[in-house]
Design a protein around this motif. Structure first.
Motif, mmCIF file in Angstrom:
data_model
loop_
_atom_site.group_PDB
_atom_site.id
_atom_site.type_symbol
_atom_site.label_atom_id
_atom_site.label_comp_id
_atom_site.label_asym_id
_atom_site.label_seq_id
_atom_site.Cartn_x
_atom_site.Cartn_y
_atom_site.Cartn_z
ATOM 1 N N ARG A 1 0.830 -1.213 0.000
ATOM 2 C CA ARG A 1 0.000 0.000 0.000
ATOM 3 C C ARG A 1 0.863 1.262 0.000
ATOM 4 O O ARG A 1 1.903 1.332 0.666
ATOM 5 N N CYS B 1 1.846 -9.120 -11.121
ATOM 6 C CA CYS B 1 1.489 -7.708 -11.323
ATOM 7 C C CYS B 1 2.750 -6.941 -11.669
ATOM 8 O O CYS B 1 3.770 -7.039 -10.963
ATOM 9 N N ASP C 1 3.408 3.929 -10.780
ATOM 10 C CA ASP C 1 3.673 3.523 -9.401
ATOM 11 C C ASP C 1 4.946 4.183 -8.880
ATOM 12 O O ASP C 1 5.007 4.627 -7.724
ATOM 13 N N LEU D 1 -1.593 -0.510 -4.273
ATOM 14 C CA LEU D 1 -1.081 -0.180 -5.591
ATOM 15 C C LEU D 1 -1.171 -1.392 -6.527
ATOM 16 O O LEU D 1 -1.465 -2.501 -6.113
ATOM 17 N N GLY D 2 -0.880 -1.146 -7.802
ATOM 18 C CA GLY D 2 -0.787 -2.214 -8.792
ATOM 19 C C GLY D 2 -1.974 -2.262 -9.723
ATOM 20 O O GLY D 2 -3.080 -2.586 -9.306
ATOM 21 N N HIS D 3 -1.752 -1.927 -11.016
ATOM 22 C CA HIS D 3 -2.852 -1.965 -11.980
ATOM 23 C C HIS D 3 -2.523 -2.777 -13.228
ATOM 24 O O HIS D 3 -3.368 -2.896 -14.113
ATOM 25 N N PRO E 1 -8.237 -2.359 -15.420
ATOM 26 C CA PRO E 1 -8.375 -1.827 -14.057
ATOM 27 C C PRO E 1 -9.076 -0.469 -13.945
ATOM 28 O O PRO E 1 -8.561 0.468 -13.312
ATOM 29 N N GLY F 1 -5.890 0.080 -8.147
ATOM 30 C CA GLY F 1 -4.448 0.121 -7.936
ATOM 31 C C GLY F 1 -3.876 1.521 -7.879
ATOM 32 O O GLY F 1 -2.678 1.689 -7.660
ATOM 33 N N GLY G 1 -6.052 -3.500 -5.516
ATOM 34 C CA GLY G 1 -4.947 -3.336 -6.457
ATOM 35 C C GLY G 1 -4.222 -4.645 -6.656
ATOM 36 O O GLY G 1 -4.388 -5.602 -5.888
ATOM 37 N N GLY G 2 -3.404 -4.707 -7.688
ATOM 38 C CA GLY G 2 -2.756 -5.941 -8.084
ATOM 39 C C GLY G 2 -1.587 -6.371 -7.218
ATOM 40 O O GLY G 2 -1.142 -7.509 -7.328
ATOM 41 N N VAL H 1 -8.231 -9.539 -5.820
ATOM 42 C CA VAL H 1 -8.913 -8.328 -6.275
ATOM 43 C C VAL H 1 -10.304 -8.740 -6.739
ATOM 44 O O VAL H 1 -10.472 -9.785 -7.375
#
Length: 351
Positions: A5, A34, A40, A69-71, A97, A122, A128-129, A134
């Motif tokens: 996060r 991911c 990011d 985070l992570g898309h 996403p 994300g 998020g990935g 998710v």
């Protein structure tokens, strides 16, 4: 479950967070891979930029930092919400996403990628990935068929490039010039070759990235420190200059060169997200009737992008330069990409 996060600038932590629950019309995905995106990295170094805060939560999710985070992620279907009958548990899928309102003028036009209150899973809340699971609406779930989920994590950045190429109107008989051989420039180059563009020129000064540009399909690679790019593009295209050009760097001088390298009546597509107000020499546009077009993310492009990979027209494995676990996301992921950006393209994280 565990998730990486964003708390604040320079502060990304692996936390324990509640596992999301399915609701009618949604799908729970167990994330396998991911990718770390430049967005990011910008959040980590300079944020909050796109990440909402507690003082200004995202209008659709109502969330503010800390956010997962992570898309750029793919995985397998873990659970189906009520009403979802066309997928099976265990199917390999990639998630588009988006978080959109569905009500604004852009959404009503079908241009949901420029929704007035656009958000991204994300970046804006909603999970998020960089987490174990998710939950997303069925409309955003795209089956990968026989493709692996590591390749699936590359679908998102490739869809960004495919969308830009589609908007450019590039045809097989055209010539194209791509400015910048970072991750987006490389996948743009690969996408141009995948749709059959005959001649692709890449402009890049960094040695390691120049080598990667050839691997992505560039027919010619120009170093702007060693050559006059506009003259070189004109020479390579028999005096016409490029039919289409792509600005993937977000730098004023690069945009100016991209416009001047575009033939009369051609199109220059801006793919970069800019960190400052751009300066444009308008007469370079007017005197050659060059069209400058913005391109944001993707819109109804995932299915075609998956097909390009499945048909062998794009080799996504060349872009994977590292694989790490979630606990190493900061030191071996974010810091590696920041400190050795010329050597890396995409580092994948397994949550």
């Amino acid at each position: 479950m565990r998730a990486a996060r964003f708390h604040a600038r320079g502060d990304v932590r692996v936390d324990d967070v509640p596992e999301p629950a399915t609701t009618p019309g949604t799908v729970k995905v167990e994330v396998e891979w991911c990718g770390i995106c430049g967005t990011d990295l910008h959040e980590y170094l300079e944020g909050p930029i796109f990440a909402p805060t507690q003082e200004a939560p995202h209008p659709l999710t109502g969330e503010g930092a800390p956010i997962v985070l992570g898309h750029e992620f793919a995985g397998v279907v873990a659970e189906l919400g009520d009403g979802v009958t066309d997928l099976r548990v265990g199917d390999r899928v990639v998630v588009e996403p988006y978080i959109v309102c569905g009500r604004c003028d852009a959404c009503q036009q079908g241009r949901y990628n420029v929704c007035a209150t656009l958000g991204f899973v994300g970046l804006s809340g909603g999970g998020g990935g960089f987490s174990q699971h998710v939950v997303a609406e069925r409309r955003w779930i795209h089956p990968l068929g026989e493709l692996g989920t590591d390749v699936g994590a590359l679908v998102e950045p490739l869809a960004v490039a495919y969308h830009a190429v589609r908007l450019s109107g590039a045809q097989p008989s055209h010539s194209a010039v791509v400015f910048g051989a970072g991750p987006i420039g490389l996948v743009t180059t690969a996408s141009l070759k995948a749709v059959g563009v005959e001649e692709v020129i890449v402009v890049e000064p960094a040695r390691a990235r120049k080598e990667k540009a050839h691997g992505a399909g560039a027919d010619h690679v120009l170093d702007p420190r060693e050559t006059d790019v506009v003259e070189a593009v004109a020479e390579l295209t028999k005096g016409r200059r490029a039919d289409v050009s792509f600005e993937c760097a977000g730098i004023d001088q690069v945009l100016a060169t991209a416009i001047r390298s575009t033939r009369a009546g051609g199109t220059c597509v801006n793919v970069a997200i800019w960190g400052h107000e751009a300066t444009v020499a308008m007469n370079d546009l007017v005197f050659n009737e060059v069209a400058v077009r913005g391109s944001l993310a993707y819109c109804d492009d995932h299915t075609d992008t998956i097909a390009l990979i499945a048909d062998g027209k794009v080799d996504p494995y060349q872009f994977i330069t590292g694989r790490i676990g979630l606990d190493d996301i900061v030191e071996k992921g974010f810091r590696e990409l920041i400190d050795n950006k010329e050597e890396n393209v995409k580092i994948l994280v397994s949550p």
